[in-house]
Write a protein that holds these residues in place. Sequence first.
Motif, mmCIF file in Angstrom:
data_model
loop_
_atom_site.group_PDB
_atom_site.id
_atom_site.type_symbol
_atom_site.label_atom_id
_atom_site.label_comp_id
_atom_site.label_asym_id
_atom_site.label_seq_id
_atom_site.Cartn_x
_atom_site.Cartn_y
_atom_site.Cartn_z
ATOM 1 N N UNK A 108 -26.232 12.848 -35.472
ATOM 2 C CA UNK A 108 -26.283 11.790 -34.456
ATOM 3 C C UNK A 108 -27.658 11.126 -34.386
ATOM 4 N N UNK A 109 -28.724 11.898 -34.571
ATOM 5 C CA UNK A 109 -30.077 11.368 -34.427
ATOM 6 C C UNK A 109 -30.947 11.802 -35.599
ATOM 7 N N UNK A 110 -31.755 10.862 -36.099
ATOM 8 C CA UNK A 110 -32.706 11.167 -37.155
ATOM 9 C C UNK A 110 -34.034 10.497 -36.822
ATOM 10 N N UNK A 111 -35.075 10.923 -37.509
ATOM 11 C CA UNK A 111 -36.380 10.272 -37.434
ATOM 12 C C UNK A 111 -36.879 10.074 -38.851
ATOM 13 N N UNK A 112 -37.746 9.099 -39.047
ATOM 14 C CA UNK A 112 -38.286 8.837 -40.376
ATOM 15 C C UNK A 112 -39.811 8.753 -40.304
ATOM 16 N N UNK A 113 -40.453 9.018 -41.434
ATOM 17 C CA UNK A 113 -41.887 8.783 -41.581
ATOM 18 C C UNK A 113 -42.070 7.842 -42.758
ATOM 19 N N UNK A 114 -43.066 6.979 -42.680
ATOM 20 C CA UNK A 114 -43.285 5.981 -43.733
ATOM 21 C C UNK A 114 -44.772 5.779 -43.951
ATOM 22 N N UNK A 115 -45.136 5.507 -45.196
ATOM 23 C CA UNK A 115 -46.538 5.224 -45.515
ATOM 24 C C UNK A 115 -46.597 4.566 -46.894
ATOM 25 N N UNK A 116 -47.732 3.946 -47.188
ATOM 26 C CA UNK A 116 -47.944 3.303 -48.486
ATOM 27 C C UNK A 116 -48.823 4.184 -49.362
ATOM 28 N N UNK A 117 -48.625 4.070 -50.666
ATOM 29 C CA UNK A 117 -49.341 4.898 -51.634
ATOM 30 C C UNK A 117 -49.499 4.096 -52.912
ATOM 31 N N UNK A 118 -50.636 4.238 -53.570
ATOM 32 C CA UNK A 118 -50.856 3.527 -54.830
ATOM 33 C C UNK A 118 -51.326 4.504 -55.894
ATOM 34 N N UNK A 119 -50.887 4.241 -57.121
ATOM 35 C CA UNK A 119 -51.249 5.087 -58.260
ATOM 36 C C UNK A 119 -51.043 4.279 -59.529
ATOM 37 N N UNK A 120 -51.993 4.393 -60.456
ATOM 38 C CA UNK A 120 -51.930 3.622 -61.699
ATOM 39 C C UNK A 120 -51.744 2.123 -61.427
ATOM 40 N N UNK A 121 -52.454 1.622 -60.426
ATOM 41 C CA UNK A 121 -52.426 0.194 -60.072
ATOM 42 C C UNK A 121 -51.044 -0.271 -59.626
ATOM 43 N N UNK A 122 -50.227 0.667 -59.153
ATOM 44 C CA UNK A 122 -48.930 0.304 -58.577
ATOM 45 C C UNK A 122 -48.886 0.796 -57.129
#
Length: 563
Positions: A108-122
């Motif tokens: 019924x209920x969820x939570x999410x976590x989000x973030x940005x990441x870079x590696x090898x110029x991507x």
Amino acid sequence: MEILQEVTKKRKAINEATNLPNSKKQALLTFSQKGSGASQATVDRLILNFVCSTLQPFSVVEDESFVNLVQCLAPGRSVMCRQTMAVRLKECYETLKKKLMAELALVSNVAITADCWSHFSRAYLGITVHWIDEETLQRKSAMLTIERLVGRHTYDILAAAIHKALREFHIHNKVLACVTDNGSNFVKAFSMFGLHSQTDVKEDKDNDDELEIVDVSSILDEGQNEFHYVLPPHQRCAAHTLNLVAVKDSQNAESDPAFKKVARSTFARCQALWNKQRSTVAADLVKEIFGKLLYTPCATRWNSLYDSVNCLLSVVQQHGEDMLDKLVDGLGLPRFRPAELAFLVEYAMVMKPLALALNILQAEKNMFAGYLQPTITSILRELGKKMNDSSVVYCRPLAKALHEGVDKRFGSILEDNKLTTAADLIPSLKFSWLEGQQKEEAVSSFKNEIDAFASGASSASVMTEENVNRDEEAIFLNILTTSVSPVLEEVNSYLMNSHSDLQCLQHYPILKSAFLKFNTSLPSSAPVERLFSVGKDVFAIKRGNLSDENFKMQLFCKVNYKI
């Protein structure tokens, strides 16, 4: 392992039954096992599992030594080629994705976590999903997706990627909160498109991210279909906020001249020692004297300065100040003065509450939203004690600056009744973290929150049953007779219960439902940071040409293998 044991037994049986030369015995063994043992499908599955779980490049299946190993353990079976490996990986990804979607459909209920990441110029946006098993009340987590970001990481790009992922997994109407760091791009994305967002639109001065100014009227223009995103409520990462307190707000202590003088001289000597250790000659000397290398601070790792100071103090305590003098003399550095060593001891003592809180809040398996308020309250109490402790000579201004920083950044969180209710729904906490008048007020607020929650749940159930056509009076009476009285009775019984185990909530169905609602979210975004740590192992130095799709699929299969 079973296949290897079987091969060993057959080899032993053949050796005992014949007196043939070793070469002929091996040939007989190979012939006797040809076509037997593990099936081709089993071999293929085990190879796929090996590549995913150990994060191997696809080309390993074509390596001669690997092929010989497999064919020795499973004679007569072939090893898939690199192209087939990619196809099987995609099949595995699709299967795991369907299983995850099926499991999320039952929640019924969820939570999410989000973030940005870079590696090898991507650049990539990573998202993890978290929920609580309704039967066992245990935390469950999974990787949702990791999407390539092209161009600048502006708020609209992030909003589009998060919106797409939630729609893809059909959880857009189940997410209670999305936990991110304090980056201005994330803050603005949820300020613009978030539902009931508690974040503000103003720029966070403690972040180096550029805040883009846009014309609001252009966003509201009906013709701009690309801006029609709906994001869940936003929650700032408590661990990242505490790190800002330790790094930014602690600088306010330098308004005291005495503290500023001793702090700068002490950390200058520490930094010189840490910098010296980078050379191999100095590192050998450190290890010779102390038996291990010293921790060194890292700008991207929370708690690293505290850990480095603690490590230095521990080796000094273990080996004595004379050995520290011997080390700095050997490195050609000035010795630490007694006042500076005393400062480091006080610094570690004052910073300890923040360091412990960071370790607590970054947990995942046994962590719930309800731990946030008690943790912050404990920090404030401990810092308050340090401010009034006569034994704290040098770092009293630091304790004051940290106390003010925590109070400023977490003030609204400490006043959030829902987070208080979440804490009190955890049996091991249950008002024990409150004192005096706060405790009495919290009990009254807890009853009101649970009553409101139960009334809302009852109203929803009434509207979904066959009695939709009843008049308003009948519905009102139904709510009164079926929810209010049992709620108060259940709450009173819970308050009298001395059990601290989470499973005691199984006896309180209303409180159990409230626990699932209030505690699904996590205090920090540390899980998505751990996802990037695994991603770096997948995207190894010799795999720079790995496609974005194959990278996502291999990481997904690695992280979600328990599904």
